[in-house]
Scaffold this motif. Structure first.
Motif, PDB file in Angstrom:
ATOM      1  N   SER A  58      27.044   4.343 -25.360  1.00 39.01           N
ATOM      2  CA  SER A  58      27.333   3.485 -24.216  1.00 39.01           C
ATOM      3  C   SER A  58      26.856   4.153 -22.931  1.00 39.01           C
ATOM      4  CB  SER A  58      28.831   3.200 -24.122  1.00 39.01           C
ATOM      5  OG  SER A  58      29.538   4.407 -23.905  1.00 39.01           O
ATOM      6  N   VAL A  59      26.606   3.303 -21.947  1.00 40.66           N
ATOM      7  CA  VAL A  59      26.254   3.741 -20.597  1.00 40.66           C
ATOM      8  C   VAL A  59      27.262   3.098 -19.654  1.00 40.66           C
ATOM      9  CG1 VAL A  59      24.509   3.747 -18.777  1.00 40.66           C
ATOM     10  CG2 VAL A  59      23.804   3.936 -21.171  1.00 40.66           C
ATOM     11  N   THR A  60      27.811   3.890 -18.739  1.00 39.95           N
ATOM     12  CA  THR A  60      28.780   3.382 -17.775  1.00 39.95           C
ATOM     13  C   THR A  60      28.198   3.530 -16.377  1.00 39.95           C
ATOM     14  OG1 THR A  60      30.614   4.023 -19.195  1.00 39.95           O
ATOM     15  CG2 THR A  60      31.126   3.611 -16.882  1.00 39.95           C
ATOM     16  N   ALA A  61      28.155   2.411 -15.638  1.00 43.33           N
ATOM     17  CA  ALA A  61      27.601   2.418 -14.286  1.00 43.33           C
ATOM     18  C   ALA A  61      28.145   1.235 -13.500  1.00 43.33           C
ATOM     19  CB  ALA A  61      26.078   2.343 -14.323  1.00 43.33           C
ATOM     20  N   THR A  62      27.983   1.297 -12.206  1.00 47.52           N
ATOM     21  CA  THR A  62      28.294   0.197 -11.311  1.00 47.52           C
ATOM     22  C   THR A  62      26.974  -0.385 -10.833  1.00 47.52           C
ATOM     23  OG1 THR A  62      30.313   1.290 -10.597  1.00 47.52           O
ATOM     24  CG2 THR A  62      29.461  -0.442  -9.168  1.00 47.52           C
ATOM     25  N   ALA A  63      26.823  -1.697 -10.931  1.00 46.95           N
ATOM     26  CA  ALA A  63      25.585  -2.350 -10.515  1.00 46.95           C
ATOM     27  C   ALA A  63      25.259  -1.983  -9.078  1.00 46.95           C
ATOM     28  CB  ALA A  63      25.699  -3.858 -10.660  1.00 46.95           C
ATOM     29  N   GLY A  64      24.025  -1.571  -8.846  1.00 43.03           N
ATOM     30  CA  GLY A  64      23.582  -1.193  -7.512  1.00 43.03           C
ATOM     31  C   GLY A  64      23.845   0.263  -7.181  1.00 43.03           C
ATOM     32  N   SER A  65      24.557   0.960  -8.040  1.00 44.18           N
ATOM     33  CA  SER A  65      24.832   2.379  -7.821  1.00 44.18           C
ATOM     34  C   SER A  65      23.605   3.201  -8.199  1.00 44.18           C
ATOM     35  CB  SER A  65      26.034   2.814  -8.678  1.00 44.18           C
ATOM     36  OG  SER A  65      26.226   4.210  -8.595  1.00 44.18           O
ATOM     37  N   ASN A  66      23.611   4.464  -7.836  1.00 46.51           N
ATOM     38  CA  ASN A  66      22.515   5.339  -8.239  1.00 46.51           C
ATOM     39  C   ASN A  66      22.990   6.394  -9.243  1.00 46.51           C
ATOM     40  OD1 ASN A  66      24.023   6.830  -6.437  1.00 46.51           O
ATOM     41  ND2 ASN A  66      22.261   7.761  -5.442  1.00 46.51           N
ATOM     42  N   GLY A 115      19.389   2.761  -6.166  1.00 48.10           N
ATOM     43  CA  GLY A 115      20.334   1.977  -6.956  1.00 48.10           C
ATOM     44  C   GLY A 115      19.640   1.202  -8.058  1.00 48.10           C
ATOM     45  N   PHE A 116      20.367   0.921  -9.135  1.00 49.00           N
ATOM     46  CA  PHE A 116      19.799   0.192 -10.260  1.00 49.00           C
ATOM     47  C   PHE A 116      20.836  -0.769 -10.819  1.00 49.00           C
ATOM     48  CE2 PHE A 116      21.371   4.298 -11.645  1.00 49.00           C
ATOM     49  CZ  PHE A 116      22.297   3.949 -12.602  1.00 49.00           C
ATOM     50  N   THR A 117      20.367  -1.748 -11.586  1.00 45.18           N
ATOM     51  CA  THR A 117      21.256  -2.718 -12.231  1.00 45.18           C
ATOM     52  C   THR A 117      21.044  -2.783 -13.736  1.00 45.18           C
ATOM     53  OG1 THR A 117      19.671  -4.489 -11.818  1.00 45.18           O
ATOM     54  CG2 THR A 117      21.419  -4.170 -10.173  1.00 45.18           C
ATOM     55  N   THR A 118      20.062  -2.031 -14.260  1.00 49.57           N
ATOM     56  CA  THR A 118      19.786  -2.009 -15.690  1.00 49.57           C
ATOM     57  C   THR A 118      19.555  -0.578 -16.154  1.00 49.57           C
ATOM     58  OG1 THR A 118      17.392  -2.229 -15.429  1.00 49.57           O
ATOM     59  CG2 THR A 118      18.671  -4.283 -15.627  1.00 49.57           C
ATOM     60  N   ALA A 119      19.659  -0.388 -17.453  1.00 44.97           N
ATOM     61  CA  ALA A 119      19.286   0.872 -18.099  1.00 44.97           C
ATOM     62  C   ALA A 119      18.476   0.526 -19.337  1.00 44.97           C
ATOM     63  CB  ALA A 119      20.516   1.690 -18.474  1.00 44.97           C
ATOM     64  N   GLN A 120      17.502   1.341 -19.650  1.00 48.77           N
ATOM     65  CA  GLN A 120      16.628   1.109 -20.798  1.00 48.77           C
ATOM     66  C   GLN A 120      16.891   2.197 -21.838  1.00 48.77           C
ATOM     67  OE1 GLN A 120      14.287  -1.414 -20.753  1.00 48.77           O
ATOM     68  NE2 GLN A 120      13.411  -1.003 -22.734  1.00 48.77           N
ATOM     69  N   ILE A 121      17.178   1.784 -23.070  1.00 47.98           N
ATOM     70  CA  ILE A 121      17.387   2.704 -24.180  1.00 47.98           C
ATOM     71  C   ILE A 121      16.187   2.568 -25.111  1.00 47.98           C
ATOM     72  CG2 ILE A 121      18.936   3.445 -26.026  1.00 47.98           C
ATOM     73  CD1 ILE A 121      20.240   3.339 -23.206  1.00 47.98           C
ATOM     74  N   THR A 122      15.490   3.677 -25.402  1.00 49.10           N
ATOM     75  CA  THR A 122      14.324   3.649 -26.280  1.00 49.10           C
ATOM     76  C   THR A 122      14.501   4.701 -27.371  1.00 49.10           C
ATOM     77  OG1 THR A 122      12.906   2.987 -24.440  1.00 49.10           O
ATOM     78  CG2 THR A 122      11.810   3.854 -26.396  1.00 49.10           C
ATOM     79  N   VAL A 123      14.366   4.267 -28.612  1.00 49.98           N
ATOM     80  CA  VAL A 123      14.464   5.171 -29.765  1.00 49.98           C
ATOM     81  C   VAL A 123      13.082   5.252 -30.411  1.00 49.98           C
ATOM     82  CG1 VAL A 123      15.585   5.601 -31.986  1.00 49.98           C
ATOM     83  CG2 VAL A 123      16.867   4.554 -30.121  1.00 49.98           C
ATOM     84  N   SER A 124      12.664   6.482 -30.757  1.00 54.22           N
ATOM     85  CA  SER A 124      11.367   6.705 -31.390  1.00 54.22           C
ATOM     86  C   SER A 124      11.541   7.496 -32.675  1.00 54.22           C
ATOM     87  CB  SER A 124      10.437   7.497 -30.457  1.00 54.22           C
ATOM     88  OG  SER A 124      10.212   6.788 -29.274  1.00 54.22           O
ATOM     89  N   GLY A 125      10.698   7.204 -33.635  1.00 54.38           N
ATOM     90  CA  GLY A 125      10.665   7.936 -34.896  1.00 54.38           C
ATOM     91  C   GLY A 125       9.259   7.897 -35.454  1.00 54.38           C
ATOM     92  N   SER A 126       8.944   8.858 -36.313  1.00 57.41           N
ATOM     93  CA  SER A 126       7.577   8.970 -36.828  1.00 57.41           C
ATOM     94  C   SER A 126       7.573   9.060 -38.348  1.00 57.41           C
ATOM     95  CB  SER A 126       6.898  10.212 -36.252  1.00 57.41           C
ATOM     96  OG  SER A 126       6.896  10.165 -34.853  1.00 57.41           O
ATOM     97  N   ARG A 141      15.834  -1.344 -25.851  1.00 57.17           N
ATOM     98  CA  ARG A 141      16.836  -2.359 -25.481  1.00 57.17           C
ATOM     99  C   ARG A 141      17.207  -2.141 -24.020  1.00 57.17           C
ATOM    100  NH1 ARG A 141      22.977  -3.038 -27.499  1.00 57.17           N
ATOM    101  NH2 ARG A 141      23.436  -4.829 -26.207  1.00 57.17           N
ATOM    102  N   THR A 142      17.390  -3.241 -23.293  1.00 60.27           N
ATOM    103  CA  THR A 142      17.788  -3.174 -21.889  1.00 60.27           C
ATOM    104  C   THR A 142      19.270  -3.504 -21.759  1.00 60.27           C
ATOM    105  OG1 THR A 142      15.564  -3.818 -21.181  1.00 60.27           O
ATOM    106  CG2 THR A 142      17.339  -4.069 -19.572  1.00 60.27           C
ATOM    107  N   LEU A 143      19.987  -2.687 -21.005  1.00 55.50           N
ATOM    108  CA  LEU A 143      21.414  -2.912 -20.714  1.00 55.50           C
ATOM    109  C   LEU A 143      21.537  -3.401 -19.284  1.00 55.50           C
ATOM    110  CD1 LEU A 143      22.863   0.422 -22.143  1.00 55.50           C
ATOM    111  CD2 LEU A 143      22.539  -1.746 -23.338  1.00 55.50           C
ATOM    112  N   TYR A 144      22.459  -4.330 -19.031  1.00 57.32           N
ATOM    113  CA  TYR A 144      22.673  -4.890 -17.691  1.00 57.32           C
ATOM    114  C   TYR A 144      24.072  -4.563 -17.217  1.00 57.32           C
ATOM    115  CZ  TYR A 144      18.499  -7.514 -18.872  1.00 57.32           C
ATOM    116  OH  TYR A 144      17.218  -7.845 -19.246  1.00 57.32           O
ATOM    117  N   PHE A 145      24.192  -4.237 -15.934  1.00 58.64           N
ATOM    118  CA  PHE A 145      25.503  -3.905 -15.357  1.00 58.64           C
ATOM    119  C   PHE A 145      25.913  -4.963 -14.348  1.00 58.64           C
ATOM    120  CE2 PHE A 145      23.410   0.058 -16.415  1.00 58.64           C
ATOM    121  CZ  PHE A 145      24.294   0.535 -17.359  1.00 58.64           C
TER     122      PHE A 145
END
Length: 145
Positions: A58-66, A115-126, A141-145
């Motif tokens: 999980s990611v915890t943030a407030t929309a518009g926060s940095n 400030g941001f309103t989203t977070a991007q989670i990227t998983v890689s494997g080979s 996957r993009t997360l929205y706050f």
């Protein structure tokens, strides 16, 4: 006959005191931090059927926060030699890697320069598919706050 208003200034003072007390007891609420849970799995190989890595957290943030905080468990599956997860929010990024079929939990803070309103989670494997060609696969996957 005129009406005499006794104690008008005392009543006004009492009403002001009650109003100030209400403001003190019930402060203005600020924006609340939101926790966005996620699970991101990457597959590859023959017809994208081989599981290479999974990130859950999980990611915890407030929309518009940095600022944001995160916790993620990354498990490498049929990957060679490693699986990785990248968490990006604003100008901040965090990269974590596990080797082979291991699982590990990571946590930390993201501090962006804006400030941001989203977070991007990227998983890689080979894997070595097709043939003996080393190929890296990613899933985001993009997360929205």
């Amino acid at each position: 006959m005129p009406k005499i208003r006794r104690f008008r200034s005392i009543r006004l003072l009492a009403a002001t005191a009650v109003g100030l007390l209400a403001v003190a007891l019930f402060p203005a609420t600020s924006a609340q931090a939101a926790t966005a849970p996620f699970t991101v799995s990457v597959k590859g190989g023959y017809n994208n059927t081989q599981s290479l890595g999974t990130a859950t957290g999980s990611v915890t943030a407030t929309a518009g926060s940095n600022q944001a905080s995160y916790s993620v468990t990354l498990c490498g599956e049929s990957t060679y030699p490693s699986s990785s997860v990248t968490i990006a929010a604003g100008s901040a990024t965090a990269l974590h890697t596990v080797y082979y079929q291991n699982c590990q939990t990571f946590s930390g803070d993201l501090n962006s320069s804006y400030g941001f309103t989203t977070a991007q989670i990227t998983v890689s494997g080979s894997t070595f598919y097709p043939g003996n060609q080393y190929t890296t696969y990613t899933k985001s996957r993009t997360l929205y706050f």
